[in-house]
Every structure is written in structure tokens, then in C-alpha cells.
Scaffold this motif. Sequence first.
Motif, PDB file in Angstrom:
ATOM      1  N   PRO A  79       0.842  -1.199   0.000  1.00 33.45           N
ATOM      2  CA  PRO A  79       0.000   0.000   0.000  1.00 33.45           C
ATOM      3  C   PRO A  79       0.876   1.248   0.000  1.00 33.45           C
ATOM      4  O   PRO A  79       1.868   1.324   0.756  1.00 33.45           O
ATOM      5  CB  PRO A  79      -0.785  -0.122   1.310  1.00 33.45           C
ATOM      6  N   GLY A  80       0.535   2.204  -0.828  1.00 36.09           N
ATOM      7  CA  GLY A  80       1.323   3.436  -0.880  1.00 36.09           C
ATOM      8  C   GLY A  80       1.254   4.250   0.391  1.00 36.09           C
ATOM      9  O   GLY A  80       2.000   5.222   0.556  1.00 36.09           O
ATOM     10  N   GLU A 129       7.454   6.239   4.009  1.00 33.56           N
ATOM     11  CA  GLU A 129       8.335   6.257   2.841  1.00 33.56           C
ATOM     12  C   GLU A 129       9.555   5.359   3.020  1.00 33.56           C
ATOM     13  O   GLU A 129       9.925   4.602   2.125  1.00 33.56           O
ATOM     14  CB  GLU A 129       8.775   7.698   2.573  1.00 33.56           C
ATOM     15  N   ALA A 130      10.192   5.422   4.188  1.00 35.66           N
ATOM     16  CA  ALA A 130      11.388   4.610   4.414  1.00 35.66           C
ATOM     17  C   ALA A 130      11.064   3.120   4.379  1.00 35.66           C
ATOM     18  O   ALA A 130      11.821   2.312   3.837  1.00 35.66           O
ATOM     19  CB  ALA A 130      12.029   4.986   5.750  1.00 35.66           C
ATOM     20  N   GLU A 131       9.923   2.745   4.955  1.00 27.69           N
ATOM     21  CA  GLU A 131       9.511   1.341   4.955  1.00 27.69           C
ATOM     22  C   GLU A 131       9.199   0.874   3.543  1.00 27.69           C
ATOM     23  O   GLU A 131       9.562  -0.237   3.131  1.00 27.69           O
ATOM     24  CB  GLU A 131       8.285   1.173   5.857  1.00 27.69           C
ATOM     25  N   LEU A 132       8.538   1.721   2.773  1.00 28.82           N
ATOM     26  CA  LEU A 132       8.206   1.386   1.389  1.00 28.82           C
ATOM     27  C   LEU A 132       9.479   1.188   0.571  1.00 28.82           C
ATOM     28  O   LEU A 132       9.603   0.234  -0.208  1.00 28.82           O
ATOM     29  CB  LEU A 132       7.339   2.487   0.802  1.00 28.82           C
ATOM     30  N   ALA A 133      10.448   2.087   0.734  1.00 27.69           N
ATOM     31  CA  ALA A 133      11.707   1.972  -0.002  1.00 27.69           C
ATOM     32  C   ALA A 133      12.434   0.681   0.346  1.00 27.69           C
ATOM     33  O   ALA A 133      12.967  -0.005  -0.528  1.00 27.69           O
ATOM     34  CB  ALA A 133      12.594   3.181   0.302  1.00 27.69           C
ATOM     35  N   ARG A 134      12.433   0.331   1.626  1.00 25.81           N
ATOM     36  CA  ARG A 134      13.117  -0.896   2.042  1.00 25.81           C
ATOM     37  C   ARG A 134      12.474  -2.124   1.409  1.00 25.81           C
ATOM     38  O   ARG A 134      13.157  -3.014   0.888  1.00 25.81           O
ATOM     39  CB  ARG A 134      13.080  -1.024   3.567  1.00 25.81           C
ATOM     40  N   ARG A 174      -2.939  10.895  -3.085  1.00 26.80           N
ATOM     41  CA  ARG A 174      -2.100  11.847  -2.343  1.00 26.80           C
ATOM     42  C   ARG A 174      -0.758  11.266  -1.912  1.00 26.80           C
ATOM     43  O   ARG A 174       0.159  11.997  -1.555  1.00 26.80           O
ATOM     44  CB  ARG A 174      -2.854  12.346  -1.109  1.00 26.80           C
ATOM     45  N   THR A 175      -0.647   9.945  -1.920  1.00 25.78           N
ATOM     46  CA  THR A 175       0.610   9.321  -1.500  1.00 25.78           C
ATOM     47  C   THR A 175       1.647   9.297  -2.614  1.00 25.78           C
ATOM     48  O   THR A 175       2.801   8.933  -2.371  1.00 25.78           O
ATOM     49  CB  THR A 175       0.374   7.866  -1.034  1.00 25.78           C
ATOM     50  N   PHE A 176       1.275   9.678  -3.840  1.00 23.93           N
ATOM     51  CA  PHE A 176       2.157   9.480  -4.988  1.00 23.93           C
ATOM     52  C   PHE A 176       3.546  10.110  -4.829  1.00 23.93           C
ATOM     53  O   PHE A 176       4.551   9.460  -5.145  1.00 23.93           O
ATOM     54  CB  PHE A 176       1.497   9.996  -6.274  1.00 23.93           C
ATOM     55  N   PRO A 177       3.690  11.361  -4.373  1.00 19.18           N
ATOM     56  CA  PRO A 177       5.040  11.932  -4.253  1.00 19.18           C
ATOM     57  C   PRO A 177       5.963  11.094  -3.365  1.00 19.18           C
ATOM     58  O   PRO A 177       7.130  10.874  -3.699  1.00 19.18           O
ATOM     59  CB  PRO A 177       4.786  13.323  -3.666  1.00 19.18           C
ATOM     60  N   SER A 201      -5.610   4.088  -9.515  1.00 19.64           N
ATOM     61  CA  SER A 201      -4.315   3.997 -10.176  1.00 19.64           C
ATOM     62  C   SER A 201      -3.409   3.122  -9.328  1.00 19.64           C
ATOM     63  O   SER A 201      -3.632   2.939  -8.129  1.00 19.64           O
ATOM     64  CB  SER A 201      -3.698   5.393 -10.357  1.00 19.64           C
ATOM     65  N   LEU A 202      -2.399   2.586  -9.957  1.00 18.67           N
ATOM     66  CA  LEU A 202      -1.424   1.778  -9.233  1.00 18.67           C
ATOM     67  C   LEU A 202      -0.114   1.786 -10.005  1.00 18.67           C
ATOM     68  O   LEU A 202      -0.027   2.307 -11.114  1.00 18.67           O
ATOM     69  CB  LEU A 202      -1.932   0.353  -9.009  1.00 18.67           C
TER      70      LEU A 202
END
Length: 501
Positions: A159-160, A164-169, A184-187, A230-231
Motif C-alpha cells: 500500500p502506498g 516512505e522509508a519502509e516502502l523503499a526498504r 495523495r501518496t504518490f510523491p 491507479s497503481l
Amino acid sequence: MTGHFYGVGLGPGDPELITLKAARLIAAADVLAYHAGVGKQSHARRIAAGLIPATAVEEELRYPVTTGRTEHPGGYAGAMAEFYEESAARLATHLEAGLTVVLLAEGDPLFYGSFMYMHDRLADRFPTEIVPGVPAFAAATAAVAAPLVRQTDVLTILPGTLPEAELARRLADTDGAIIMKLGRTFPAVRSALAQAGRLEHALYVERASMPEQRWLPVADVDPASVPYFSLIVVPGDSLHQEPTGRRGDAQPAPVERPAAELLVVGLGPGPDGWITPEATAALSEVDHVVGYAAYVNRVPQRAGLTRHASGNTVELERARLALDLALRGERVAVVSGGDAGVFGMASAVHEAADDPAYDGVTIRVLPGLTAVQAVASRAGAPIGADFAVVSLSDRLKPWPVVERRLRAVAEADLVLAIYNPASRSRTDQIVLAQKLLLEHRSADTIVVVGRDVGRQEESLVVTTLAELDPGTIDMKCLLIVGASSTRRTASGGVWTPRFVD
């Protein structure tokens, strides 16, 4: 006789992707229910419109709030819980009357959908069946015609809304990925893709399978234009693709690497604030991080960083991997919890480096805050005088050695810090250690038990050696057993005088 409750997946948007079974149930339903957003028409009803019989009773379940603010005393969670209870009650009325109720669900009913909340409330009361649907990511993958995963590739659906750090990992640690819940999470999602080195091949898909469908590289997307439908598709192949150049292109100059060096970095016992600036700076410059998965996961992901996570009992294997990388001129850090030199990876790295094959690698150990320091600071100053540190684990040394050392510490009247006091497979050692210590220390000797110190679940208990309950001790604990001089203050603090009578 009660009615039957069906959760029917409609697919991602194209009515032709509705399954035959779903179409049959919709056409035969007594009651058709569907969710709708605030001030919006139901997308689920739009997809199934051509199949809904004129005789069906329709139940629109309109959300009271989506992402906006609410005046509900329980906040967003309270407002939604109340809504689901009311919706379930409405559907239960029809089911109790013996009617067939079909709840329409976009995509698949159990994939990031609202059907599951109705299922939680109704499935134990009424006969229930779930009809799967084509999920949106399957339609998106078909739209871009990019193989998502092959053979042993790992697919991760994210999930977006993750930090951010967890998503990148997580993006760096998987082969193929799907990222849902954009808008709104896109950036932040785009930034996470860049940090994970996955932005170049990531594809943005909007309204998959619908007439308005479009897709383009994530790097080319205007953040202001991203809708909820969108995804992002991150093909597994992208993790393994190497940059290619046309014949005749100028080749980049070789990069000069420093002499082979391996960093061994202590991350401290938990919070990011307890990592030293020296360690943070070093980790921001390396190309590879090697370690036990729980510690590797604490290192922020960024572009150019490759992570090598492994289990907790393969210290020498991961040390050799790191040494091999360093020999090739890579910038490498082995990470360890607490201080790497205290029951950590520093010793394992030096043991592996004793092989002459690694004579060309310089090892540099960066210190970290230890768990005993963290627990002691929470208690007061129990290690303010001489103290010893012993691990009760007998994985690398026989238990008689542990007993001999415990007895020597007890006889010397030293404060004792106990690491690794128990685990799921080792429950007897702490019982034996308590019994041994009571042979040499008084029953009222102060004992501090710190659990998950520095983390959200932190707890600290001050007890005595006789009253210590071994059944409450596990691997998350560190114990400090006081000396005969260790005292408690009026406010409950624990300290050991620096002087000896």
C-alpha cells in the motif's frame, strides 16, 4: 430459513471481466448491495449495471467519510466502525427474511476491499460464499504487457500509505512489486522508488481495463493528476536488468575504489536516536549492507544501496559475504544490534577474516550503544561500579563454562548483566542461573529486568533475586543482577556506589 450472503468480485472495471458465476448470481439476487463514496456514484454498481435485474432491491452503503475529517467522537476509525455495524444490520434484515443478498465488490472481495468487514460481521450468522474477481493489478500488468514475476521471483504488494522509508526498504528487497493506494501518496511513493533504485522501470497505470485507461513511466507522471484508481507496476525483470549502451558509445571511466575496507557498525539497541552520528554517516556512503534481517531493516533504503539480509545463526557466512564484497572493492558495512563488539558481528567478522584470503581487507569497527547501557540508564546507575557481562546462550560455548563464569562473578560480588537469558528453545538456563546465584547472593539482591528498552513496548521491572520469575523472561529481556552494595533510592531508582566498604 435464512438467506444466503454472497461477496461477488466484479473485476477492475471492464464489465466483460466479470466472471460467469458472478454474472449468474447478480442476475438471480433478491438484494444487491454496493458501497459508494462520499458524494459519488458507486463504481461497483456501474460495472454491474447491465446485469442487475429490475426486481432486485438495491442497498447503497454510502461511506460517511473517506479521507476527510470527521466530527465522530471516535475519529475516522470510530466513524467507519459504526458505519460497518449499521451496514451489516441492514443486510442482516434481508438475510433473516430468507432473501439472497449479493454484495458487489470491485476487483476481488478480499483484496483491499470493504466486503471483508461485512464478512467479519455476517459470516458466522448466515451461509456465506465468496466469488473471486480479477484484481486491478492483474489488469494493470496486462495493460503494460510487462512480465511481473518469473520462476522463483518474489512478488510484493504494497500500500502506498506505508511510511516512505519502509516502502523503499520493501521495494529494494523484492523482485516484482505492485503499489496500491496512490492519490495523495504518490510523491512519497515516487521518492521511495528512487531510493530503492526501482524508479527507472516502474510503470504507472490509471483506470486499468476501463475506457479511460492510460499508462506511462512513473518518472513522467504529474503528481497532481493521480486519482485513486491507479497503481504502480514494478516488473521483477527490472531488478536484474543491467544498463546497456549502443555500440560505439563512449564507455565510462573506471571508478577508483579505495583499498579494501569492511565496516562493522553497531546500530544501538533500538531507537534511531541511539545510533551514533558516525554510524549514520558511514551507512550513508556504503553500497552494501550485510546482516541479520532485523538489523538490515533498520538501515534506511536509498538509491545505490544493496541489502543482504540473512537469518540469525549464519554469522560466519554473512561475514565471508561481506569480506568477499570488500575484496572486490565494494563499500560494505556489516550491521549489528547494540555494539557490534559485544556479542555481535565484530567477532564473527574477525574470525572469518583470519583466513589468509582476506589479508588485504582492513576491518574497522564503529561502536554502538549497548543494551546493558540502555537498561541501566532506565533503572538509574546499577553499573556505576565494577560489573561483568555474561550471555546465557550455550550455542557457542558449553553450559558448564557458563556456570563456571556465573559462579566466579557471584563469588567476586560483581554486578552482573545477563544477555540472551532465554529463548523459545532455551527455558532452563535462567532457572539454573537463578539457583546458582542464590547460592552466593542474598535473596533480596536487587534485579533489574529490562524488556524491549527503547522501543514502544518497553518495560522495566525491579525485583529481587528470590522473587524473580523465570517464566516471564525471554530473548527480549536483559537482566542486571546487583552486587551486595547495590541500592534503591526513595523514588525507585537503582544504583551501585563507586566506593567499596
